[in-house]
Design a protein around this motif. Structure first.
Motif, mmCIF file in Angstrom:
data_model
loop_
_atom_site.group_PDB
_atom_site.id
_atom_site.type_symbol
_atom_site.label_atom_id
_atom_site.label_comp_id
_atom_site.label_asym_id
_atom_site.label_seq_id
_atom_site.Cartn_x
_atom_site.Cartn_y
_atom_site.Cartn_z
ATOM 1 N N ASN A 1 -19.781 33.891 -33.653
ATOM 2 C CA ASN A 1 -19.705 33.020 -34.453
ATOM 3 C C ASN A 1 -19.300 33.790 -35.998
ATOM 4 O O ASN A 1 -18.215 33.628 -36.526
ATOM 5 C CB ASN A 1 -20.433 31.551 -34.675
ATOM 6 C CG ASN A 1 -19.923 30.795 -33.528
ATOM 7 O OD1 ASN A 1 -18.941 30.865 -33.180
ATOM 8 N ND2 ASN A 1 -20.820 29.871 -33.339
ATOM 9 N N GLU B 1 -15.939 34.321 -37.844
ATOM 10 C CA GLU B 1 -15.571 33.218 -38.866
ATOM 11 C C GLU B 1 -16.245 33.505 -40.014
ATOM 12 O O GLU B 1 -15.754 32.913 -40.993
ATOM 13 C CB GLU B 1 -15.916 31.743 -38.176
ATOM 14 C CG GLU B 1 -15.402 31.380 -36.853
ATOM 15 C CD GLU B 1 -16.051 30.473 -36.092
ATOM 16 O OE1 GLU B 1 -17.083 29.598 -36.901
ATOM 17 O OE2 GLU B 1 -15.987 29.996 -35.175
ATOM 18 N N ARG C 1 -19.301 33.339 -42.639
ATOM 19 C CA ARG C 1 -20.515 32.382 -42.929
ATOM 20 C C ARG C 1 -20.205 30.952 -42.776
ATOM 21 O O ARG C 1 -19.462 30.459 -43.507
ATOM 22 C CB ARG C 1 -20.819 32.563 -44.562
ATOM 23 C CG ARG C 1 -21.434 33.953 -44.808
ATOM 24 C CD ARG C 1 -21.843 33.838 -46.153
ATOM 25 N NE ARG C 1 -22.479 35.381 -46.555
ATOM 26 C CZ ARG C 1 -22.732 35.565 -48.030
ATOM 27 N NH1 ARG C 1 -22.770 34.565 -48.651
ATOM 28 N NH2 ARG C 1 -23.196 36.702 -48.331
ATOM 29 N N THR C 2 -20.447 30.252 -41.768
ATOM 30 C CA THR C 2 -20.091 29.005 -41.441
ATOM 31 C C THR C 2 -21.312 28.275 -40.929
ATOM 32 O O THR C 2 -22.358 28.706 -40.521
ATOM 33 C CB THR C 2 -18.968 29.010 -40.003
ATOM 34 O OG1 THR C 2 -19.557 29.395 -39.119
ATOM 35 C CG2 THR C 2 -17.641 29.564 -40.371
ATOM 36 N N GLU C 3 -21.008 26.939 -40.985
ATOM 37 C CA GLU C 3 -22.114 26.013 -40.475
ATOM 38 C C GLU C 3 -22.535 26.308 -38.808
ATOM 39 O O GLU C 3 -23.556 26.035 -38.540
ATOM 40 C CB GLU C 3 -21.770 24.708 -40.652
ATOM 41 C CG GLU C 3 -22.572 23.436 -40.135
ATOM 42 C CD GLU C 3 -24.069 23.706 -40.899
ATOM 43 O OE1 GLU C 3 -24.849 22.966 -40.514
ATOM 44 O OE2 GLU C 3 -24.317 24.045 -42.065
ATOM 45 N N ASP C 4 -21.540 26.715 -38.083
ATOM 46 C CA ASP C 4 -21.721 26.960 -36.706
ATOM 47 C C ASP C 4 -22.779 28.099 -36.764
ATOM 48 O O ASP C 4 -23.385 28.425 -35.701
ATOM 49 C CB ASP C 4 -20.516 27.447 -35.941
ATOM 50 C CG ASP C 4 -19.516 26.352 -35.743
ATOM 51 O OD1 ASP C 4 -20.208 25.029 -35.833
ATOM 52 O OD2 ASP C 4 -18.670 26.229 -35.590
#
Length: 233
Positions: A127, A131, A133-136
């Motif tokens: 992830n 993507e 830095r993401t919440e996932d």
């Protein structure tokens, strides 16, 4: 006649039990057999040895065949790990395709065993590389830690990516990452100190080690030794 009937019944029951046992055990046996070529490659990966793209494909083929006989969480996790490593050898769209496969295989592994901490860490890596830095990424990191807090092989990667997504972490998340940093420092000081290249990262690690005077002194002594005596030569 009654004795013979009973004996015949016992023989039939034993035969049925043997057939059932064989039916259950056979897929696992064949899966282990076809996985053997991949086992050698995966062992090299675990020990930190360099593996080529063709080596990774040997691993993937073996795990794919093994999964056709036994749908295991580890089989999918090993495929995810292989594709993550193969992505490092590629650029542009080919790299992205490998990362997408790694993500898919990590998710399959988690579906088979939601407690597989290694699979959560693979999902975190895929992830992040897909993507940023993401919440996932945060969710996968915290799931990996929560499923198995003490895994020395994952201390470094958890600390590294916890620091990379630091702004996304809650206060509780940060305390959990601090603990991974401290445990990682006890296992391999040099690895944790290698994460101090940026002043912000150095500050995070110092904050993690400031739990008591003994810990912060141990860190500062090691930091001075590795940085001033080794990296600056």
């Amino acid at each position: 006649m009654v004795i013979r009937a009973r004996s015949w019944g016992m023989i039939c029951s034993s035969s049925i039990l043997a057939i059932i046992t064989l039916t259950i055990a056979l897929p696992s046996f064949i899966s282990a057999l076809v996985n053997l070529p991949g086992d050698r490659v995966y062992k090299r990966i675990v020990y930190g040895e360099v593996v080529s793209g063709s080596d990774i494909m040997v691993l993937d083929k073996a795990r794919r065949l093994g999964l056709s006989w036994r749908n295991s969480s580890n089989g999918w996790n090993h495929r995810a790990n292989g594709y993550l490593r193969r992505a490092n050898l590629k650029v542009d769209s080919a790299r992205m395709n490998d990362l997408k496969k790694a993500k898919e295989f990590a998710i399959n592994s988690i579906k088979r065993s939601p407690s597989n901490s290694y699979a959560w860490s693979r999902l975190m890596l895929a992830n992040y590389r897909l993507e940023g830095r993401t919440e996932d990424v945060r969710r996968a990191l915290m799931a990996s830690i929560n499923m198995a807090n003490y895994l020395p092989r994952l201390f470094y990667i958890r600390a590294k990516f916890g620091m990379r997504i630091w702004p996304l972490l809650s206060q509780l998340d940060r305390k959990v990452v601090f603990q991974q940093i401290r445990m990682g420092f006890k296992v391999d000081k040099k690895q944790i100190i290698s994460l101090t290249g940026h002043p912000v990262d150095l500050g995070i690690i110092r904050a993690a080690m400031s739990i008591d005077l003994k810990s912060i002194i141990a860190f500062e002594d090691s930091y001075e030794f590795y940085v001033t005596r080794h990296l600056k030569k």
